[in-house]
Motif scaffolding. Structure first.
Motif, PDB file in Angstrom:
ATOM      1  N   LYS A 118       0.826  -1.204   0.000  1.00 22.43           N
ATOM      2  CA  LYS A 118       0.000   0.000   0.000  1.00 22.43           C
ATOM      3  C   LYS A 118       0.864   1.259   0.000  1.00 22.43           C
ATOM      4  CE  LYS A 118      -3.849   2.169   2.489  1.00 22.43           C
ATOM      5  NZ  LYS A 118      -3.214   3.480   2.686  1.00 22.43           N
ATOM      6  N   GLY A 119       2.058   1.165   0.593  1.00 20.06           N
ATOM      7  CA  GLY A 119       2.921   2.332   0.680  1.00 20.06           C
ATOM      8  C   GLY A 119       3.321   2.895  -0.668  1.00 20.06           C
ATOM      9  N   VAL A 123       2.743   6.788  -1.795  1.00 21.94           N
ATOM     10  CA  VAL A 123       3.802   7.708  -2.209  1.00 21.94           C
ATOM     11  C   VAL A 123       3.401   8.432  -3.492  1.00 21.94           C
ATOM     12  CG1 VAL A 123       6.144   7.813  -3.160  1.00 21.94           C
ATOM     13  CG2 VAL A 123       5.702   6.539  -1.062  1.00 21.94           C
ATOM     14  N   LEU A 124       2.870   7.688  -4.454  1.00 19.85           N
ATOM     15  CA  LEU A 124       2.497   8.286  -5.736  1.00 19.85           C
ATOM     16  C   LEU A 124       1.317   9.245  -5.587  1.00 19.85           C
ATOM     17  CD1 LEU A 124       2.860   5.139  -8.022  1.00 19.85           C
ATOM     18  CD2 LEU A 124       4.462   7.045  -7.768  1.00 19.85           C
ATOM     19  N   MET A 125       0.392   8.920  -4.686  1.00 19.13           N
ATOM     20  CA  MET A 125      -0.744   9.820  -4.476  1.00 19.13           C
ATOM     21  C   MET A 125      -0.325  11.053  -3.680  1.00 19.13           C
ATOM     22  SD  MET A 125      -4.163   7.440  -4.111  1.00 19.13           S
ATOM     23  CE  MET A 125      -3.549   6.308  -2.868  1.00 19.13           C
ATOM     24  N   GLU A 126       0.594  10.875  -2.732  1.00 22.85           N
ATOM     25  CA  GLU A 126       1.100  12.028  -1.984  1.00 22.85           C
ATOM     26  C   GLU A 126       1.865  12.980  -2.894  1.00 22.85           C
ATOM     27  OE1 GLU A 126       3.406  10.427   1.183  1.00 22.85           O
ATOM     28  OE2 GLU A 126       1.672   9.607   2.257  1.00 22.85           O
ATOM     29  N   ASP A 194      17.877   1.939  -6.520  1.00 20.78           N
ATOM     30  CA  ASP A 194      17.815   0.482  -6.586  1.00 20.78           C
ATOM     31  C   ASP A 194      17.135  -0.083  -5.351  1.00 20.78           C
ATOM     32  OD1 ASP A 194      19.047   0.324  -9.019  1.00 20.78           O
ATOM     33  OD2 ASP A 194      21.061   0.247  -8.152  1.00 20.78           O
ATOM     34  N   GLY A 195      17.361   0.541  -4.205  1.00 18.74           N
ATOM     35  CA  GLY A 195      16.706   0.116  -2.978  1.00 18.74           C
ATOM     36  C   GLY A 195      15.693   1.143  -2.563  1.00 18.74           C
ATOM     37  N   GLY A 196      14.977   0.861  -1.453  1.00 18.74           N
ATOM     38  CA  GLY A 196      13.986   1.805  -0.972  1.00 18.74           C
ATOM     39  C   GLY A 196      14.634   2.915  -0.184  1.00 18.74           C
ATOM     40  N   ASP A 197      13.823   3.924   0.166  1.00 15.19           N
ATOM     41  CA  ASP A 197      14.274   4.967   1.068  1.00 15.19           C
ATOM     42  C   ASP A 197      13.134   5.273   2.014  1.00 15.19           C
ATOM     43  OD1 ASP A 197      13.951   6.882  -1.828  1.00 15.19           O
ATOM     44  OD2 ASP A 197      12.506   6.915  -0.197  1.00 15.19           O
ATOM     45  N   ASP A 198      13.290   6.323   2.806  1.00 15.18           N
ATOM     46  CA  ASP A 198      12.288   6.557   3.838  1.00 15.18           C
ATOM     47  C   ASP A 198      11.003   7.139   3.288  1.00 15.18           C
ATOM     48  OD1 ASP A 198      13.792   9.637   5.142  1.00 15.18           O
ATOM     49  OD2 ASP A 198      13.216   8.996   3.129  1.00 15.18           O
ATOM     50  N   THR A 199      10.927   7.380   1.952  1.00 14.98           N
ATOM     51  CA  THR A 199       9.696   7.907   1.382  1.00 14.98           C
ATOM     52  C   THR A 199       9.052   6.943   0.412  1.00 14.98           C
ATOM     53  OG1 THR A 199      10.881   8.975  -0.432  1.00 14.98           O
ATOM     54  CG2 THR A 199      10.536  10.266   1.573  1.00 14.98           C
ATOM     55  N   ALA A 204      11.687  -5.312  -2.385  1.00 18.98           N
ATOM     56  CA  ALA A 204      11.573  -6.348  -1.366  1.00 18.98           C
ATOM     57  C   ALA A 204      10.320  -6.138  -0.532  1.00 18.98           C
ATOM     58  CB  ALA A 204      12.814  -6.350  -0.470  1.00 18.98           C
ATOM     59  N   ASP A 205      10.036  -4.871  -0.190  1.00 20.88           N
ATOM     60  CA  ASP A 205       8.845  -4.582   0.595  1.00 20.88           C
ATOM     61  C   ASP A 205       7.597  -5.031  -0.135  1.00 20.88           C
ATOM     62  OD1 ASP A 205      10.337  -3.435   2.574  1.00 20.88           O
ATOM     63  OD2 ASP A 205      10.160  -1.411   1.757  1.00 20.88           O
ATOM     64  N   GLU A 206       7.612  -4.915  -1.462  1.00 22.94           N
ATOM     65  CA  GLU A 206       6.411  -5.181  -2.221  1.00 22.94           C
ATOM     66  C   GLU A 206       6.175  -6.663  -2.441  1.00 22.94           C
ATOM     67  OE1 GLU A 206       5.766  -1.005  -4.421  1.00 22.94           O
ATOM     68  OE2 GLU A 206       5.652  -2.840  -5.556  1.00 22.94           O
TER      69      GLU A 206
END
Length: 214
Positions: A118-119, A123-126, A194-199, A204-206
């Motif tokens: 969901k995150g 992010v895209l909607m924010e 390449d990896g995620g960040d705090d935003t 991997a999360d997905e």
């Protein structure tokens, strides 16, 4: 018309556009000017006047805005790239929505081949680039997602049909790899991590299952 009056009107149109913090439709410009001003004619004249200058007057999402020409974008790229970062998962999701809209969460997951957290959609909607667009008329009535007017404005597109390679991909009967097709477009404003960040969530999360948006 008197030349001085014509020049005064054009300067007013120019001032309104220059001071605006967002693109303006012709009607929005006219609402700020005296009655009887031919806004369309003045905008056309300003487009020609600024055509070879350091800023251009361009049409985005059927509205008008002063923008830096593409060949000078490198002068601003560092500042813009640092202002917003997206994970590769978010870029892929944005590309799928842009080329397949309106699309459901399940359809995004099917095209990506992995679960969607969901995150990523948050992010895209924010960012203002994606918005809900009703519900699909199937059992469960899942939410449909589409790009927003802000998406067009941010990437300098007049309509969604101006996405790079869209017609060619449609003619070929395929729209993959969508993230590669959008690489040039997103490269203007987004640094793909390449990896995620705090935003933004990472690939991997997905992989984790998340409850569907109903």
């Amino acid at each position: 018309m008197d030349a001085d009056k014509l020049l005064a009107e054009r300067r007013m149109v120019e001032a309104v556009l220059f001071a605006a913090t967002k693109p303006l439709a012709l009607g929005e410009i006219a609402a700020r000017l005296p009655a009887g001003v031919d806004v369309g004619a003045h905008v056309a004249a300003l487009v020609a006047h600024y055509g070879e200058r350091g800023v251009n007057l361009v049409k985005v999402a059927d509205k008008w805005q002063f923008r830096t020409p593409p060949d000078l974008a490198f002068l601003l790229r560092e500042e813009v790239e640092e202002s917003r970062k997206l994970s590769r998962a978010a870029v892929e999701t944005l590309a799928i929505i842009a080329y397949h809209q309106p699309v459901t969460r399940a359809e995004i997951e099917e095209l990506r081949g992995v679960g969607l957290s969901k995150g990523t959609l948050d992010v895209l909607m924010e960012a203002g680039w994606v918005r809900p667009r009703g519900r699909k008329q199937v059992p469960g009535r899942p939410v449909l997602y589409a790009t927003s007017e802000e998406f067009l404005v941010h990437f300098g597109l007049e309509t969604i049909n101006d996405l790079p390679g869209l017609e060619e991909l449609k003619a070929a009967g395929m729209l993959e790899p969508m993230d590669q097709a959008l690489e040039g477009l997103l490269g203007k404003m987004v640094r793909v991590a390449d990896g995620g960040d705090d935003t933004a969530s990472s690939d991997a999360d997905e992989q984790e299952d998340a409850p569907p948006l109903l």
